[in-house]
Motif scaffolding. Structure first.
Motif, short mmCIF file in Angstrom:
data_model
loop_
_atom_site.label_atom_id
_atom_site.label_comp_id
_atom_site.label_asym_id
_atom_site.label_seq_id
_atom_site.Cartn_x
_atom_site.Cartn_y
_atom_site.Cartn_z
N THR A 201 71.40 74.43 78.58
CA THR A 201 70.48 75.40 77.98
C THR A 201 69.27 74.70 77.37
O THR A 201 68.13 75.11 77.59
CB THR A 201 71.22 76.24 76.91
OG1 THR A 201 72.30 76.92 77.53
CG2 THR A 201 70.29 77.23 76.24
N ASN B 71 65.36 75.08 78.52
CA ASN B 71 64.35 75.52 77.57
C ASN B 71 63.21 74.51 77.45
O ASN B 71 62.04 74.89 77.31
CB ASN B 71 64.97 75.80 76.20
CG ASN B 71 65.89 77.01 76.21
OD1 ASN B 71 65.83 77.85 77.11
ND2 ASN B 71 66.75 77.11 75.22
N ALA C 272 63.37 72.89 71.79
CA ALA C 272 62.40 72.83 72.88
C ALA C 272 60.97 72.78 72.35
O ALA C 272 60.02 73.00 73.10
CB ALA C 272 62.58 74.03 73.82
N GLU D 277 61.03 74.71 80.56
CA GLU D 277 60.24 75.93 80.47
C GLU D 277 59.11 75.77 79.44
O GLU D 277 57.99 76.27 79.65
CB GLU D 277 61.14 77.12 80.10
CG GLU D 277 60.47 78.47 80.18
CD GLU D 277 60.06 78.90 81.58
OE1 GLU D 277 59.19 79.79 81.66
OE2 GLU D 277 60.59 78.38 82.58
#
Length: 122
Positions: free
Chosen positions: A67, A71, A25, A74
């Motif tokens: 996931t 990430n 990320a 975010e």
């Protein structure tokens, strides 16, 4: 069409221009121009709230892609807040993983199109 007009007329912007290190990320520096443009839209119109949605290609497991996409979304939200001073309460984030492809995952070009970030007006 500028980003604000597109966001207002279509309700969302989808971009493949926010790039990350593979499997991570970590936002690559060349991606900050687009994130800056999004911040400018938010600064110009304080009523806009956005949901940031991350998408991946089909490489890897469904679980790891969900996931990873969460990430990444975010991370974009955090950049808007920490770098550009956008209020966190105007932003939400989620990850869809590989669940909503826009292209075929069997080619490099298709995979690149599927790796995207969407900004959806709330």
């Amino acid at each position: 069409m500028d980003l604000r007009r597109k966001l207002m007329s279509e309700g969302k912007i989808s971009t493949n221009g926010i790039l990350f290190n593979s499997g991570s990320a970590d936002i690559l520096p060349q991606s900050m121009g687009i994130i800056r443009q999004i911040s400018q839209v938010l600064t110009q119109d304080s009523s806009i709230k956005l949901n940031i949605v991350g998408h991946t290609d089909a490489d890897g497991s469904d679980e790891s892609n969900v996931t990873l996409s969460k990430n990444r979304a975010e991370a974009v939200k955090n950049a808007l807040v920490s770098v550009y001073g956008i209020s966190a309460d105007r932003l939400s984030s989620e990850g869809k993983g590989e669940a909503e492809p826009v292209a075929d995952n069997n080619s490099a070009q298709g995979k690149a199109q599927n790796r995207r970030v969407e900004f959806i007006k709330l």
